[in-house]
Structure formats: structure tokens, C-alpha cells
Design a protein around this motif. Structure first.
Motif, PDB file in Angstrom:
ATOM      1  N   SER A  34       2.325  -7.202 -23.988  1.00 56.97           N
ATOM      2  CA  SER A  34       2.321  -6.814 -22.586  1.00 56.97           C
ATOM      3  C   SER A  34       3.271  -5.627 -22.418  1.00 56.97           C
ATOM      4  N   GLU A  35       3.243  -5.023 -21.255  1.00 57.32           N
ATOM      5  CA  GLU A  35       4.212  -3.966 -20.956  1.00 57.32           C
ATOM      6  C   GLU A  35       5.541  -4.581 -20.555  1.00 57.32           C
ATOM      7  N   CYS A  36       6.573  -3.776 -20.619  1.00 53.98           N
ATOM      8  CA  CYS A  36       7.880  -4.155 -20.092  1.00 53.98           C
ATOM      9  C   CYS A  36       8.129  -3.361 -18.817  1.00 53.98           C
ATOM     10  N   CYS A  37       9.243  -3.613 -18.142  1.00 56.52           N
ATOM     11  CA  CYS A  37       9.525  -2.891 -16.903  1.00 56.52           C
ATOM     12  C   CYS A  37      11.017  -2.864 -16.620  1.00 56.52           C
ATOM     13  N   ASP A  38      11.399  -1.967 -15.728  1.00 62.42           N
ATOM     14  CA  ASP A  38      12.785  -1.824 -15.281  1.00 62.42           C
ATOM     15  C   ASP A  38      12.813  -1.901 -13.769  1.00 62.42           C
ATOM     16  N   VAL A  39      13.864  -2.547 -13.232  1.00 60.14           N
ATOM     17  CA  VAL A  39      14.013  -2.742 -11.791  1.00 60.14           C
ATOM     18  C   VAL A  39      15.107  -1.830 -11.271  1.00 60.14           C
ATOM     19  N   SER A  40      14.846  -1.163 -10.152  1.00 59.28           N
ATOM     20  CA  SER A  40      15.860  -0.287  -9.548  1.00 59.28           C
ATOM     21  C   SER A  40      15.657  -0.267  -8.041  1.00 59.28           C
ATOM     22  N   PRO A  41      16.628  -0.794  -7.275  1.00 63.84           N
ATOM     23  CA  PRO A  41      16.513  -0.742  -5.813  1.00 63.84           C
ATOM     24  C   PRO A  41      16.418   0.704  -5.337  1.00 63.84           C
ATOM     25  N   VAL A  77       9.939  -0.913  -9.271  1.00 64.69           N
ATOM     26  CA  VAL A  77       9.712  -1.466 -10.611  1.00 64.69           C
ATOM     27  C   VAL A  77       8.897  -0.440 -11.393  1.00 64.69           C
ATOM     28  N   LYS A  78       9.419  -0.040 -12.539  1.00 61.36           N
ATOM     29  CA  LYS A  78       8.745   0.965 -13.359  1.00 61.36           C
ATOM     30  C   LYS A  78       8.217   0.306 -14.631  1.00 61.36           C
ATOM     31  N   LEU A  79       6.905   0.353 -14.816  1.00 60.89           N
ATOM     32  CA  LEU A  79       6.299  -0.215 -16.019  1.00 60.89           C
ATOM     33  C   LEU A  79       6.400   0.792 -17.161  1.00 60.89           C
ATOM     34  N   ARG A  80       6.572   0.272 -18.379  1.00 55.82           N
ATOM     35  CA  ARG A  80       6.688   1.126 -19.562  1.00 55.82           C
ATOM     36  C   ARG A  80       6.308   0.311 -20.784  1.00 55.82           C
ATOM     37  N   ALA A  81       6.099   1.007 -21.889  1.00 59.66           N
ATOM     38  CA  ALA A  81       5.848   0.321 -23.163  1.00 59.66           C
ATOM     39  C   ALA A  81       7.128  -0.362 -23.625  1.00 59.66           C
ATOM     40  N   CYS A  82       6.981  -1.548 -24.161  1.00 59.22           N
ATOM     41  CA  CYS A  82       8.142  -2.267 -24.686  1.00 59.22           C
ATOM     42  C   CYS A  82       8.683  -1.556 -25.922  1.00 59.22           C
ATOM     43  N   MET A  83       9.994  -1.526 -26.056  1.00 60.10           N
ATOM     44  CA  MET A  83      10.617  -0.963 -27.235  1.00 60.10           C
ATOM     45  C   MET A  83      10.458  -1.925 -28.407  1.00 60.10           C
ATOM     46  N   GLU A  84      10.614  -1.395 -29.587  1.00 58.65           N
ATOM     47  CA  GLU A  84      10.489  -2.224 -30.789  1.00 58.65           C
ATOM     48  C   GLU A  84      11.521  -3.345 -30.750  1.00 58.65           C
ATOM     49  N   LYS A  98      -4.337   4.767 -19.823  1.00 60.50           N
ATOM     50  CA  LYS A  98      -4.876   3.419 -19.918  1.00 60.50           C
ATOM     51  C   LYS A  98      -3.941   2.511 -20.711  1.00 60.50           C
ATOM     52  N   LEU A  99      -3.853   1.256 -20.309  1.00 59.00           N
ATOM     53  CA  LEU A  99      -3.005   0.289 -21.001  1.00 59.00           C
ATOM     54  C   LEU A  99      -3.541   0.045 -22.411  1.00 59.00           C
ATOM     55  N   PRO A 100      -2.757   0.326 -23.447  1.00 57.37           N
ATOM     56  CA  PRO A 100      -3.250   0.103 -24.810  1.00 57.37           C
ATOM     57  C   PRO A 100      -3.328  -1.383 -25.136  1.00 57.37           C
ATOM     58  N   GLU A 101      -4.346  -1.746 -25.901  1.00 64.43           N
ATOM     59  CA  GLU A 101      -4.484  -3.136 -26.344  1.00 64.43           C
ATOM     60  C   GLU A 101      -3.840  -3.274 -27.720  1.00 64.43           C
ATOM     61  N   ASP A 102      -2.519  -3.413 -27.717  1.00 66.92           N
ATOM     62  CA  ASP A 102      -1.790  -3.492 -28.974  1.00 66.92           C
ATOM     63  C   ASP A 102      -1.173  -4.860 -29.217  1.00 66.92           C
ATOM     64  N   GLY A 103      -1.633  -5.852 -28.439  1.00 66.55           N
ATOM     65  CA  GLY A 103      -1.132  -7.208 -28.646  1.00 66.55           C
ATOM     66  C   GLY A 103       0.118  -7.543 -27.869  1.00 66.55           C
TER      67      GLY A 103
END
Length: 500
Positions: free
Chosen positions: A472-479, A488-495, A465-470
Motif C-alpha cells: 500500500s502507499e504510505c502518507c504524512d500528516v501536516s495540519p 495528508v500527503k500520500l507517497r510511496a513507502c520507503m524501503e 497511477k498507483l503501482p501494483e507492487d504488493g
């Protein structure tokens, strides 16, 4: 085996053991007798307590006349347990006439034998509505409101106020066991119950809470109130506040008999208890007209709780009617409501492209790099809810972008097609397909990297589940090599990661 009888010392024996100068029993004999009796009692107690492990030996050594208090029975409504769907009661206001056309909306989100609540109708259903669908909420017909419609000879209460009053009263009277929240809404509102549970669990249900949403149209808030929850989108009342309202609602009708808007009436009653609105951006009144895809493609950073007025807007997916669109959106909602419509933005810097994903709904590809502060503004594909023609600004409670024919500003638009698990089962796969060609040349300013060849966007998201930590998620694009599909791969944003 020793018994209670053999362990007792009779009155006669005690008399024989009394000390006297002429008694044949001496002090040594008495001591031995008492020791043997004590040993017998001790062995008997061990037998008794081993045979009845729930009995505590300490109970036998309490002072006479003292009773150890009985431990309290467990409370079936444990206020410290996590909130779940069984703690929420839904009260839906509807009409017998409108239900024929709106039942399909409600049946997309109502979970038979799981969701608690009722549909409140203005009159008994006609024969053609029977047998009553097991996929619909159980219905109730509003009580006789004649008494409340005429409080005094000079005061005539609006019927819509009485309907709301009785819906709250009846929901409270009919469902109390284990209830923490009462959610009221209209029968053309789609609720997202998993997200509702998640959001309400973040509030203390033992205190007074009135949670609702504003209108998207600024003028609606101006004419009614900025401190009012719009009832079509739905509002939530904590149990203590609902109980207090139930005791006072008829008196409140006498105080505010002159009001003609039920939501404004409820806000006034709640305010008399010292409670103000707790606004939530995921409750959507949809006081908008025509195509709301621009709004849904840039949803606020908050869990989606409701969508109202589906009869008043265009179908939200191309080549589908309203009911088909609703069912299609719920395919994604049934897999992961926490991410539904949540906007994720990332970039393909080598081709100067921006990707904006509205999970479970749409994907936009721009032939330009736009910061998140721009892309989070909805494209104004819709029009305000207003009788003015043309409507006079200001229009909305949020920033918007005007659609453009500039190829460096106009997106390539893809809509949700399907959802499923990845082959390994550790990710969710959603696919978004192009519904029509953009019909514009490539953006020459940023290298003529046309995105016309892209036919599908494939998005991978975590199963969790998407955590509510204030954030949004980040993502990476790869053809996806040699194809016209972009991954497009969604992931947690890095610090300290910057989305730009």
C-alpha cells in the motif's frame, strides 16, 4: 533512356556470334559484345529498382519456377499488444421491469461508443423505455429458449440457467473481432472499467481463465461453492474458454439440468474443461445488508472492479440517495480508479492520532495509535445476508471489528466531498468533510487530544497511477496552519518503512 527491348539480344545476333572456323567474328568481338550487353542490363536494373524502391533485386535472380513467399499480413488481433477496453465485451443480464430502476447505475460507468457489450433482457422493452438512451448499452432480447427448457420429458431446466447460457452464447456470437475477455454481470452492478483493464491485462488471454469473486458472507459460499465466481459481482472468461463453452454449453445443460443456481452451473461447466476459479478480491457481490461504509472504508488491497446489490444496501454517502451516491463515487473514479477505495494509513505521533484514508470515499481519524493490522479490518457497520434472525455465526470471509463507543476506539468519520488537481497540476486533491459530530469525549488515556475541531481532511495524491507492487502507499500528516483542516500527503513507502 534504355528499354527492355534495346537490352535484349535477338536470336539472329546469337547465331552470328556462334564460333565456327569460317565465321568472321572472332573470340574478341564476342567478348566485347557480351560485355556491352551485360552493362546495358546492369544499368537497366538500376533504373528499374530506383524507380520502384519496394522491389527487391534479389527477386530477379531466383531460380526459375521458384516464388518467394509473401510476408504474412499483420494480424488485427495482435496478442502481444497491451490489453485495453476495446478487447473486453460486457454482457449484462437484466429484466425489462428492473431496467427502469437500474439503468442509472449502468449509465454511471458505461462509456457510449467506447465500451463494448449488450444488455440482455427477458422481453422487449415497453414503449415508455423508448427512445432508448444513447448512454445505455444496446439491448438484446433473449432468444426463444423453449427447446432448452425441456431437454427431455423428465428433465426441466431452470429458466435462469438458460438465460445465462444464452447470454454467453449471444455475446460470443455477436462480438468476436479483437475480443480477449468476456465479462458477465448483472444490471445492478457498477463496474470500474479502467481497473478491469488493468487487472485483466495481467493474465494471459490466450489461455483458459475464469476470474470471479466470492461472496462476503461465509454461508453463501458454503451453500454454493468456494470455487465459484458469484455472477452478480461479475466474472471474466478469456476468449479461448468462452469459445470452448460456446461449443459445449447446450451439452452442459444436459449434464447439469438439475442445478438451480446459474453461477454454480457455469462453475460446473468450466470445471469440465479442467479450469478452476481465479479469485479476485476486487469483485464484490455485496451479500450484505444495511450500511456497508465499514467495508468500503477498509477495502482489501486489490483494485476495485465491481460493486453489486446497490438496491439492497443503504446509500453509501450521507444525505444522498442510491443514484446520487453512485454518481458521487464515480467523480473520484473518473479521476483515478487505481486508488479508488485503497486504504492508506499514517500517524500524527505528537497527538497520538491514527489516520485511515479510503481514497475517494472516506477518512477516519482515531485518537489513538492503532497498527495497520487492526485498522485494515472493516468496522462491522453492516449485517450478513441471511434469513436467520438473528444470523448465526460465523458470518464473513474476512476479519471485522465491532463498532465501539469508547472514545479511544471510535473514529471521527469524514466522507468524500470533492476532487480536483492541485494548483501546480502535479497532484490530485481530494477533500473529506465531517458529516456529523462524533458525540463522544476526548480519549483521556492518550492525552485528551480531541479531534472534534477537525472539519475537513485534505488529501494530496500523485497524478501517476498507483503501482501494483504488493504494498500500500504510505502518507504524512501536516495540519494546514491555523485552520481546522488536516493535510495528508500520500507517497510511496520507503524501503523497510514500518506502518505502525
Amino acid at each position: 533512356m534504355p528499354s527492355a527491348v534495346s537490352a535484349e539480344i535477338s536470336t539472329t545476333q546469337l547465331q552470328k556470334l556462334q564460333f565456327s572456323p569460317n565465321n568472321s567474328f572472332n573470340r574478341t568481338t564476342l567478348t566485347k559484345t557480351l560485355a556491352i550487353s551485360g552493362l546495358v542490363l546492369y544499368l537497366f536494373s538500376i533504373f528499374l529498382f530506383n524507380d520502384h524502391p519496394n522491389c527487391q533485386a534479389s527477386h530477379f535472380f531466383l531460380p526459375l519456377g521458384f516464388t518467394r513467399p509473401t510476408p504474412p499480413k499483420p494480424n488485427p488481433t495482435d496478442h502481444h499488444s497491451p490489453t485495453d477496453l476495446s478487447h473486453i465485451v460486457f454482457g449484462l443480464l437484466g429484466s425489462e421491469k428492473g431496467w427502469r430502476y437500474r439503468k442509472s447505475y449502468v449509465e454511471t460507468w458505461w462509456r457510449p461508443n467506447v465500451t463494448r457489450g449488450y444488455l440482455y433482457l427477458d422481453r422487449a422493452p415497453a414503449k415508455d423505455l423508448f427512445p432508448w438512451s444513447s448512454s445505455s448499452p444496446p439491448f438484446r432480447v433473449f432468444e426463444d429458449n423453449a427447446k432448452l427448457l425441456d431437454l427431455e420429458e423428465s428433465k426441466h431446466v431452470a429458466p435462469i440457467l438458460v438465460r445465462l447460457v444464452h447470454a454467453i452464447l449471444e455475446a460470443f456470437r455477436q462480438e468476436q473481432e479483437g475480443v480477449r475477455w468476456y465479462v458477465m454481470g448483472d444490471d445492478d452492478t457498477i463496474f470500474f472499467v479502467d481497473n478491469m483493464v488493468g487487472v485483466l491485462s495481467g493474465y494471459d488471454h490466450t489461455k483458459y481463465f475464469y476470474i470471479g469473486g466470492h461472496s462476503e458472507t461465509l454461508r453463501s459460499n458454503f451453500f454454493h461453492s468456494f470455487d465459484m465466481g458469484f455472477g452478480g459481482a461479475g466474472f471474466a472468461l478469456s476468449y479461448p474458454l468462452a469459445a470452448a463453452l460456446a461449443r459445449d454449453l447446450e451439452n452442459c445443460l444436459e449434464r447439469y439440468w438439475y442445478l438451480r443456481v446459474s453461477d454454480q452451473f457455469l462453475m460446473s461447466c468450466v470445471a469440465d474443461f479442467g479450469v478452476s476459479l481465479t479469485a479476485h478480491k476486487g469483485l464484490h457481490q455485496i451479500d450484505l445488508l444495511h450500511d456497508i461504509s465499514g467495508l468500503l472504508s477498509a477495502h482489501p488491497q486489490a483494485p476495485l472492479l465491481s460493486l453489486h446489490h446497490f438496491d439492497k444496501v443503504d446509500p453509501i454517502f450521507p444525505a444522498m440517495n442510491r443514484i446520487e451516491s453512485t454518481n458521487h463515487l464515480m467523480k473520484a473514479a473518473n479521476v483515478d480508479q487505481s486508488r479508488l477505495l485503497q486504504q492508506t494509513i499514517c500517524y500524527q505521533k505528537q497527538t497520538n492520532r491514527s489516520f485511515s484514508i479510503s481514497w475517494g470515499y472516506s477518512a477516519h481519524v482515531y485518537e489513538n495509535v492503532f497498527p495497520r493490522s487492526i485498522l485494515k479490518k472493516p468496522l462491522e457497520t453492516f449485517r450478513p445476508w441471511s434469513k436467520d434472525r438473528p444470523p448465526r455465526p460465523p458470518h464473513y470471509r474476512f476479519d471485522t471489528r465491532w463498532p465501539s463507543d469508547d472514545p479511544c476506539e471510535a473514529p471521527h468519520v469524514f466522507f468524500f466531498e470533492s476532487v480536483g488537481k492541485s494548483g501546480r497540476g502535479d497532484e490530485i486533491v481530494t477533500n473529506y468533510v465531517r458529516s456529523w459530530p462524533r458525540g463522544l469525549p476526548a480519549c483521556s488515556v492518550f492525552g485528551n487530544h480531541s479531534a472534534d475541531y477537525i472539519s475537513k481532511i485534505q488529501v494530496l495524491s500523485p497524478v501517476m497511477k498507483l503501482p501494483e507492487d504488493g504494498r500500500s502507499e504510505c502518507c504524512d500528516v501536516s495540519p494546514l496552519g491555523g485552520t481546522n483542516i488536516i493535510g495528508v500527503k500520500l507517497r510511496a513507502c520507503m524501503e523497510d518503512e514500518i506502518i505502525a
